[in-house]
Write a protein that holds these residues in place. Structure first.
Motif, PDB file in Angstrom:
ATOM      1  N   MET A 159      14.921 -42.449  42.275  1.00 32.00           N
ATOM      2  CA  MET A 159      14.678 -41.097  41.860  1.00 32.00           C
ATOM      3  C   MET A 159      13.679 -41.167  40.721  1.00 32.00           C
ATOM      4  N   GLN A 160      12.811 -40.198  40.636  1.00 30.77           N
ATOM      5  CA  GLN A 160      11.812 -40.187  39.580  1.00 30.77           C
ATOM      6  C   GLN A 160      11.623 -38.784  39.047  1.00 30.77           C
ATOM      7  N   GLY A 161      11.026 -38.699  37.871  1.00 31.93           N
ATOM      8  CA  GLY A 161      10.803 -37.401  37.266  1.00 31.93           C
ATOM      9  C   GLY A 161       9.932 -37.535  36.036  1.00 31.93           C
ATOM     10  N   SER A 162       9.943 -36.496  35.229  1.00 32.67           N
ATOM     11  CA  SER A 162       9.149 -36.527  34.001  1.00 32.67           C
ATOM     12  C   SER A 162      10.015 -36.075  32.835  1.00 32.67           C
ATOM     13  N   ALA A 163       9.695 -36.621  31.686  1.00 29.63           N
ATOM     14  CA  ALA A 163      10.411 -36.332  30.444  1.00 29.63           C
ATOM     15  C   ALA A 163       9.385 -36.436  29.319  1.00 29.63           C
ATOM     16  N   GLU A 164       9.844 -36.330  28.099  1.00 31.36           N
ATOM     17  CA  GLU A 164       8.945 -36.572  26.978  1.00 31.36           C
ATOM     18  C   GLU A 164       8.609 -38.059  26.956  1.00 31.36           C
ATOM     19  N   ALA A 168       3.092 -41.110  29.656  1.00 34.91           N
ATOM     20  CA  ALA A 168       2.915 -39.785  30.250  1.00 34.91           C
ATOM     21  C   ALA A 168       4.263 -39.108  30.505  1.00 34.91           C
ATOM     22  N   GLY A 169       5.362 -39.772  30.155  1.00 36.37           N
ATOM     23  CA  GLY A 169       6.691 -39.200  30.367  1.00 36.37           C
ATOM     24  C   GLY A 169       7.287 -39.494  31.724  1.00 36.37           C
ATOM     25  N   ARG A 170       6.589 -40.260  32.559  1.00 31.67           N
ATOM     26  CA  ARG A 170       7.113 -40.572  33.901  1.00 31.67           C
ATOM     27  C   ARG A 170       8.239 -41.597  33.795  1.00 31.67           C
ATOM     28  N   TRP A 171       9.256 -41.419  34.616  1.00 35.14           N
ATOM     29  CA  TRP A 171      10.364 -42.369  34.684  1.00 35.14           C
ATOM     30  C   TRP A 171      10.803 -42.528  36.129  1.00 35.14           C
ATOM     31  N   SER A 172      11.479 -43.619  36.399  1.00 33.33           N
ATOM     32  CA  SER A 172      11.964 -43.891  37.747  1.00 33.33           C
ATOM     33  C   SER A 172      13.252 -44.708  37.642  1.00 33.33           C
ATOM     34  N   ILE A 173      14.251 -44.326  38.441  1.00 37.27           N
ATOM     35  CA  ILE A 173      15.523 -45.044  38.505  1.00 37.27           C
ATOM     36  C   ILE A 173      15.841 -45.262  39.984  1.00 37.27           C
ATOM     37  N   PRO A 174      15.962 -46.519  40.422  1.00 40.11           N
ATOM     38  CA  PRO A 174      16.327 -46.760  41.823  1.00 40.11           C
ATOM     39  C   PRO A 174      17.736 -46.240  42.096  1.00 40.11           C
ATOM     40  N   LEU A 175      17.902 -45.609  43.248  1.00 38.06           N
ATOM     41  CA  LEU A 175      19.229 -45.102  43.619  1.00 38.06           C
ATOM     42  C   LEU A 175      20.040 -46.221  44.262  1.00 38.06           C
ATOM     43  N   PRO A 176      21.190 -46.539  43.710  1.00 36.84           N
ATOM     44  CA  PRO A 176      22.055 -47.537  44.343  1.00 36.84           C
ATOM     45  C   PRO A 176      22.862 -46.894  45.471  1.00 36.84           C
ATOM     46  N   ASP A 177      23.596 -47.701  46.175  1.00 39.74           N
ATOM     47  CA  ASP A 177      24.500 -47.208  47.200  1.00 39.74           C
ATOM     48  C   ASP A 177      25.637 -46.457  46.518  1.00 39.74           C
ATOM     49  N   LEU A 178      25.682 -45.149  46.687  1.00 40.13           N
ATOM     50  CA  LEU A 178      26.748 -44.354  46.086  1.00 40.13           C
ATOM     51  C   LEU A 178      28.033 -44.412  46.910  1.00 40.13           C
ATOM     52  N   GLY A 179      27.927 -44.946  48.118  1.00 39.92           N
ATOM     53  CA  GLY A 179      29.110 -45.096  48.949  1.00 39.92           C
ATOM     54  C   GLY A 179      29.602 -43.823  49.599  1.00 39.92           C
ATOM     55  N   ARG A 180      28.869 -42.735  49.431  1.00 37.05           N
ATOM     56  CA  ARG A 180      29.296 -41.476  50.040  1.00 37.05           C
ATOM     57  C   ARG A 180      28.097 -40.547  50.164  1.00 37.05           C
ATOM     58  N   ASP A 181      28.138 -39.693  51.155  1.00 30.20           N
ATOM     59  CA  ASP A 181      27.135 -38.650  51.292  1.00 30.20           C
ATOM     60  C   ASP A 181      27.615 -37.419  50.540  1.00 30.20           C
TER      61      ASP A 181
END
Length: 161
Positions: free
Chosen positions: A1-6, A29-42
């Motif tokens: 997941m990615q997005g923008s922040a300060e 530029a405030g860009r960030w990214s976090i890989p999504l792990p297996d949440l184990g549920r939809d």
């Protein structure tokens, strides 16, 4: 997941149970990214909160749409199946289908077998090593050998006996 922040803000990503999924720091530029792990549920939703370098905390972002993870399908054995015992060690036939050309890993009782299998246009069949009588699980997940990324696990439970 990615997005923008300060720039230089710390972003914390949480699921709808409040569990922290990951943290990242905004770049220049405030860009960030976090890989999504297996949440184990939809159906889970995620929100992000940022803490700027001065310590100010934002309100949570709007929740994402419910997430749906792509998983291979276990066609056999069926979830909850009773598999007849063949004695001390029973071999179970597993049938898996999914996206042709994708690679999968199989987990028996939560442990990866060490093999990578490639799906075709027809379901593939594999057999387990001999398993003792009692409850067991088989799980499958997509696997990208180039990046090492693992998909979400689909699991079925069955009993030998």
């Amino acid at each position: 997941m990615q997005g923008s922040a300060e720039p230089a803000a710390t972003v914390t990503l949480r699921d709808d149970t409040g569990a922290t999924i990951g943290t990242a720091t905004g770049d220049n530029a405030g860009r960030w990214s976090i890989p999504l792990p297996d949440l184990g549920r939809d159906g889970a939703t995620l929100t992000a909160v940022q803490r700027d370098p001065a310590g100010n905390v934002s309100a949570p972002s709007d929740a994402t749409a419910p997430l749906s993870f792509q998983r291979p399908t276990i066609d056999a054995p069926a979830d909850g199946a009773a598999v007849p015992s063949a004695g001390a060690e029973t071999v179970v036939t597993l049938q898996v289908s999914g996206t042709p050309g994708e690679r999968i890993q199989i987990l028996i009782d939560g442990v990866w077998t060490g093999n990578v299998h490639t799906l075709g246009t027809s379901p593939i069949q594999r057999v387990t090593p001999g398993l003792p009588d009692g409850p067991h699980t088989i799980g499958v997940r997509y696997f990208d050998p180039a990046t090492g990324r693992l998909g979400s696990v689909r699991t079925v439970a069955f009993t030998i006996g």
